[in-house]
Design a protein around this motif. Structure first.
Motif, PDB file in Angstrom:
ATOM      1  N   LEU A   1      45.527 -44.290-119.498  1.00 31.31           N
ATOM      2  CA  LEU A   1      45.221 -44.572-118.090  1.00 31.31           C
ATOM      3  C   LEU A   1      45.049 -46.070-117.844  1.00 31.31           C
ATOM      4  CD1 LEU A   1      42.559 -41.735-117.766  1.00 31.31           C
ATOM      5  CD2 LEU A   1      44.765 -41.755-116.589  1.00 31.31           C
ATOM      6  N   TRP A   2      45.568 -46.870-118.732  1.00 26.05           N
ATOM      7  CA  TRP A   2      45.301 -48.308-118.764  1.00 26.05           C
ATOM      8  C   TRP A   2      45.518 -48.996-117.420  1.00 26.05           C
ATOM      9  CZ3 TRP A   2      42.302 -49.463-122.400  1.00 26.05           C
ATOM     10  CH2 TRP A   2      42.152 -50.753-122.906  1.00 26.05           C
ATOM     11  N   SER A   3      46.585 -48.637-116.726  1.00 30.95           N
ATOM     12  CA  SER A   3      46.941 -49.342-115.493  1.00 30.95           C
ATOM     13  C   SER A   3      46.219 -48.804-114.263  1.00 30.95           C
ATOM     14  CB  SER A   3      48.457 -49.248-115.259  1.00 30.95           C
ATOM     15  OG  SER A   3      48.861 -47.890-115.131  1.00 30.95           O
ATOM     16  N   GLN A   4      45.393 -47.790-114.443  1.00 30.39           N
ATOM     17  CA  GLN A   4      44.723 -47.156-113.310  1.00 30.39           C
ATOM     18  C   GLN A   4      43.423 -47.885-112.936  1.00 30.39           C
ATOM     19  OE1 GLN A   4      46.198 -44.633-111.611  1.00 30.39           O
ATOM     20  NE2 GLN A   4      47.869 -44.972-113.064  1.00 30.39           N
ATOM     21  N   PRO A   5      43.060 -47.877-111.643  1.00 32.18           N
ATOM     22  CA  PRO A   5      41.773 -48.459-111.247  1.00 32.18           C
ATOM     23  C   PRO A   5      40.614 -47.771-111.968  1.00 32.18           C
ATOM     24  CG  PRO A   5      43.142 -48.015-109.319  1.00 32.18           C
ATOM     25  CD  PRO A   5      43.836 -47.378-110.486  1.00 32.18           C
ATOM     26  N   PHE A   6      39.650 -48.532-112.359  1.00 34.36           N
ATOM     27  CA  PHE A   6      38.413 -48.097-113.021  1.00 34.36           C
ATOM     28  C   PHE A   6      38.599 -47.779-114.505  1.00 34.36           C
ATOM     29  CE2 PHE A   6      37.613 -47.175-108.535  1.00 34.36           C
ATOM     30  CZ  PHE A   6      36.396 -47.823-108.347  1.00 34.36           C
ATOM     31  N   ALA A   7      39.830 -47.826-115.001  1.00 32.90           N
ATOM     32  CA  ALA A   7      40.019 -47.595-116.437  1.00 32.90           C
ATOM     33  C   ALA A   7      39.406 -48.740-117.243  1.00 32.90           C
ATOM     34  CB  ALA A   7      41.499 -47.441-116.762  1.00 32.90           C
ATOM     35  N   SER A   8      39.654 -49.965-116.810  1.00 32.27           N
ATOM     36  CA  SER A   8      39.080 -51.112-117.523  1.00 32.27           C
ATOM     37  C   SER A   8      37.560 -51.162-117.344  1.00 32.27           C
ATOM     38  CB  SER A   8      39.713 -52.412-117.027  1.00 32.27           C
ATOM     39  OG  SER A   8      39.440 -52.624-115.657  1.00 32.27           O
ATOM     40  N   HIS A   9      37.054 -50.695-116.190  1.00 36.43           N
ATOM     41  CA  HIS A   9      35.598 -50.620-115.986  1.00 36.43           C
ATOM     42  C   HIS A   9      34.965 -49.718-117.050  1.00 36.43           C
ATOM     43  CE1 HIS A   9      37.273 -51.752-112.137  1.00 36.43           C
ATOM     44  NE2 HIS A   9      36.104 -51.825-111.531  1.00 36.43           N
ATOM     45  N   ILE A  10      35.569 -48.532-117.213  1.00 36.41           N
ATOM     46  CA  ILE A  10      35.032 -47.545-118.157  1.00 36.41           C
ATOM     47  C   ILE A  10      35.124 -48.071-119.580  1.00 36.41           C
ATOM     48  CG2 ILE A  10      35.358 -45.222-119.084  1.00 36.41           C
ATOM     49  CD1 ILE A  10      36.423 -44.442-116.268  1.00 36.41           C
ATOM     50  N   PHE A  11      36.251 -48.704-119.910  1.00 37.36           N
ATOM     51  CA  PHE A  11      36.408 -49.274-121.246  1.00 37.36           C
ATOM     52  C   PHE A  11      35.339 -50.326-121.513  1.00 37.36           C
ATOM     53  CE2 PHE A  11      37.970 -52.705-123.933  1.00 37.36           C
ATOM     54  CZ  PHE A  11      38.288 -52.018-125.090  1.00 37.36           C
ATOM     55  N   ALA A  12      35.106 -51.212-120.547  1.00 37.42           N
ATOM     56  CA  ALA A  12      34.119 -52.275-120.743  1.00 37.42           C
ATOM     57  C   ALA A  12      32.716 -51.712-120.956  1.00 37.42           C
ATOM     58  CB  ALA A  12      34.134 -53.225-119.541  1.00 37.42           C
ATOM     59  N   LEU A  13      32.362 -50.679-120.215  1.00 39.11           N
ATOM     60  CA  LEU A  13      31.023 -50.105-120.359  1.00 39.11           C
ATOM     61  C   LEU A  13      30.849 -49.382-121.689  1.00 39.11           C
ATOM     62  CD1 LEU A  13      30.182 -48.626-116.824  1.00 39.11           C
ATOM     63  CD2 LEU A  13      29.457 -50.793-117.829  1.00 39.11           C
ATOM     64  N   LEU A  14      31.850 -48.622-122.086  1.00 38.44           N
ATOM     65  CA  LEU A  14      31.706 -47.775-123.277  1.00 38.44           C
ATOM     66  C   LEU A  14      31.995 -48.498-124.586  1.00 38.44           C
ATOM     67  CD1 LEU A  14      33.320 -44.411-122.076  1.00 38.44           C
ATOM     68  CD2 LEU A  14      30.895 -45.033-122.143  1.00 38.44           C
ATOM     69  N   PHE A  15      32.880 -49.497-124.560  1.00 39.83           N
ATOM     70  CA  PHE A  15      33.368 -50.068-125.818  1.00 39.83           C
ATOM     71  C   PHE A  15      33.138 -51.571-125.957  1.00 39.83           C
ATOM     72  CE2 PHE A  15      35.853 -46.176-125.171  1.00 39.83           C
ATOM     73  CZ  PHE A  15      35.654 -45.538-126.396  1.00 39.83           C
TER      74      PHE A  15
ATOM     75  N   ASN B   1      47.395 -37.349-108.401  1.00 35.52           N
ATOM     76  CA  ASN B   1      46.982 -37.592-107.026  1.00 35.52           C
ATOM     77  C   ASN B   1      45.477 -37.842-106.891  1.00 35.52           C
ATOM     78  OD1 ASN B   1      49.631 -37.239-106.156  1.00 35.52           O
ATOM     79  ND2 ASN B   1      49.347 -35.041-105.776  1.00 35.52           N
ATOM     80  N   GLN B   2      44.708 -37.300-107.817  1.00 35.32           N
ATOM     81  CA  GLN B   2      43.248 -37.449-107.768  1.00 35.32           C
ATOM     82  C   GLN B   2      42.726 -38.420-108.827  1.00 35.32           C
ATOM     83  OE1 GLN B   2      41.555 -33.552-108.120  1.00 35.32           O
ATOM     84  NE2 GLN B   2      42.718 -32.699-106.419  1.00 35.32           N
ATOM     85  N   ARG B   3      43.626 -39.105-109.472  1.00 33.27           N
ATOM     86  CA  ARG B   3      43.265 -39.917-110.637  1.00 33.27           C
ATOM     87  C   ARG B   3      42.231 -40.999-110.297  1.00 33.27           C
ATOM     88  NH1 ARG B   3      48.470 -41.218-113.711  1.00 33.27           N
ATOM     89  NH2 ARG B   3      48.274 -38.991-114.168  1.00 33.27           N
ATOM     90  N   ARG B   4      42.466 -41.710-109.224  1.00 32.38           N
ATOM     91  CA  ARG B   4      41.543 -42.787-108.856  1.00 32.38           C
ATOM     92  C   ARG B   4      40.142 -42.250-108.584  1.00 32.38           C
ATOM     93  NH1 ARG B   4      41.557 -47.972-106.387  1.00 32.38           N
ATOM     94  NH2 ARG B   4      39.676 -48.278-105.132  1.00 32.38           N
ATOM     95  N   ASP B   5      40.054 -41.173-107.807  1.00 29.27           N
ATOM     96  CA  ASP B   5      38.743 -40.604-107.464  1.00 29.27           C
ATOM     97  C   ASP B   5      38.023 -40.079-108.698  1.00 29.27           C
ATOM     98  OD1 ASP B   5      39.204 -41.212-104.816  1.00 29.27           O
ATOM     99  OD2 ASP B   5      39.979 -39.214-104.320  1.00 29.27           O
ATOM    100  N   LEU B   6      38.773 -39.459-109.590  1.00 23.78           N
ATOM    101  CA  LEU B   6      38.164 -38.914-110.801  1.00 23.78           C
ATOM    102  C   LEU B   6      37.630 -40.022-111.707  1.00 23.78           C
ATOM    103  CD1 LEU B   6      40.776 -36.101-111.610  1.00 23.78           C
ATOM    104  CD2 LEU B   6      38.396 -35.760-110.882  1.00 23.78           C
ATOM    105  N   LEU B   7      38.401 -41.092-111.851  1.00 20.32           N
ATOM    106  CA  LEU B   7      37.952 -42.206-112.685  1.00 20.32           C
ATOM    107  C   LEU B   7      36.772 -42.937-112.058  1.00 20.32           C
ATOM    108  CD1 LEU B   7      41.373 -43.674-113.902  1.00 20.32           C
ATOM    109  CD2 LEU B   7      39.716 -42.340-115.221  1.00 20.32           C
TER     110      LEU B   7
END
Length: 356
Positions: free
Chosen positions: A103-117, A33-39
């Protein structure tokens, strides 16, 4: 080579950062339920600028806060140093990567991947072509979303990410070929749309020379055509006035490109759409003038007929007449004033006075 020193203190600091990211990703997995906000919060933390104390540790200088060389350098963000860290020590990023994949399909998951990797992807060797395509697609998707954040906020906070993808990947064939051909094409589409935003117009010539082969090039044209098509589509999507003006101020560099007639017409139509008040664009006066300047510069043939036709269309918006008349009067007064000043203070007198 990483510009950041590897010391016992910096190693411990990176370890603490990695554990904190790991903890937040685990929390996101455990809290649907808090996944989007946490990411989103994790993404914001990674994008933060490194403060002076952390900068001193990362650079391996205890006196970094007072070091004039450090102060003169551009600000660095946590994603900059973490991306270097994970590319130099790939095994340390694997646990985080596993969590991001969950968490691949979640919002901001691809953002985090792009920044870190984004650097890790071009430094490691991946055996599976499917995994490589998945990571490459996530990089392009995440970078696209990240660059749009800069567009919406009228900033260039993620300039280093764009610069790496352009200078260290797109312009380096050996590194570019590490990702699948489809991902290469998607990356060049992405870079074409944002190259003006990050003030990299001086690299357009090299950028076009390194374009990958496109299967539909016979129908849409060569690299220059593809680049201009992407740029024209980007212009149509921009709604932030300062960013749009920034694009229009740079668009004159397209002069001299060999384009197909359809591409040239597409660009001309795009620019012309910004020259009239009202729908569907509702451009401001500044945007209209910038679009006219770009249009007249790139397509001088037919300049006067275009302005005459535009004048007739302006008559269809009577509510704009008062402001148009007022701006016309102001322009005339300004032109007369400059002419009078030019007669009173000729340029050669001003130049002689300045030299003396």
């Amino acid at each position: 080579m990483s510009p950041f020193a590897v010391t016992a203190k910096s190693s411990a600091y990176f370890s603490a950062l990695t554990q904190e990211i790991d903890k937040k990703l685990h929390k996101a997995i455990a809290s649907p339920n808090q996944r989007r906000d946490l990411l989103q919060a994790l993404f914001a933390d990674i994008a933060l600028e490194v403060d002076d104390r952390a900068r001193a540790i990362i650079l391996g200088r205890e006196d970094a806060a007072s070091d004039s060389w450090i102060d003169a350098k551009a600000p660095i963000c946590f994603y900059d140093v973490l991306a270097d860290h994970f590319s130099l020590q790939p095994e340390l990023g694997k646990p985080i990567l596993v969590l991001i994949v969950q968490l691949w399909s979640q919002p901001f998951a691809s953002h985090i991947f792009a920044l870190l990797f984004h650097k890790w992807l071009f430094e490691v060797e991946l055996d599976s072509a499917d995994v490589l395509l998945r990571y490459s697609s996530a990089l392009v998707q995440g970078a696209t979303n990240i660059f749009w954040i800069d567009v919406q906020t009228n900033t260039t906070h993620f300039h280093s990410l764009f610069s790496y993808l352009l200078v260290d990947v797109a312009l380096v064939p050996e590194r570019l070929k590490k990702i699948p051909l489809q991902a290469q094409r998607d990356l060049f589409h992405l870079l074409s749309r944002f190259i003006f935003l990050y003030n990299q117009v001086d690299k357009i010539e090299s950028f076009l020379k390194n374009f990958p082969v496109f299967p539909n090039a016979f129908f849409i044209g060569g690299p220059a055509d593809i680049f201009v098509i992407e740029l024209a589509d980007q212009l149509q999507k921009l709604k932030v006035e300062p960013v749009l003006l920034h694009y229009l101020s740079h668009i004159k560099v397209l002069q001299g490109l060999e384009l197909r007639m359809t591409t040239s017409t597409r660009l001309k139509t795009c620019l012309y759409s910004f020259t009239s008040p009202g729908g569907p664009m509702y451009p401001t006066r500044a945007v209209r003038h910038a679009a006219w300047d770009a249009l007249d510069f790139l397509f001088p043939v037919g300049r006067y007929p275009r302005h005459i036709i535009s004048l007739f269309f302006r008559l269809m918006y009577p509510w704009y007449w008062p402001s148009s008349c007022w701006n016309f009067v102001l322009s005339c007064i300004q032109a007369i004033l400059y002419s009078v000043l030019g007669l009173i203070f000729p340029r050669h007198k001003l130049r002689d006075r300045h030299q003396s």
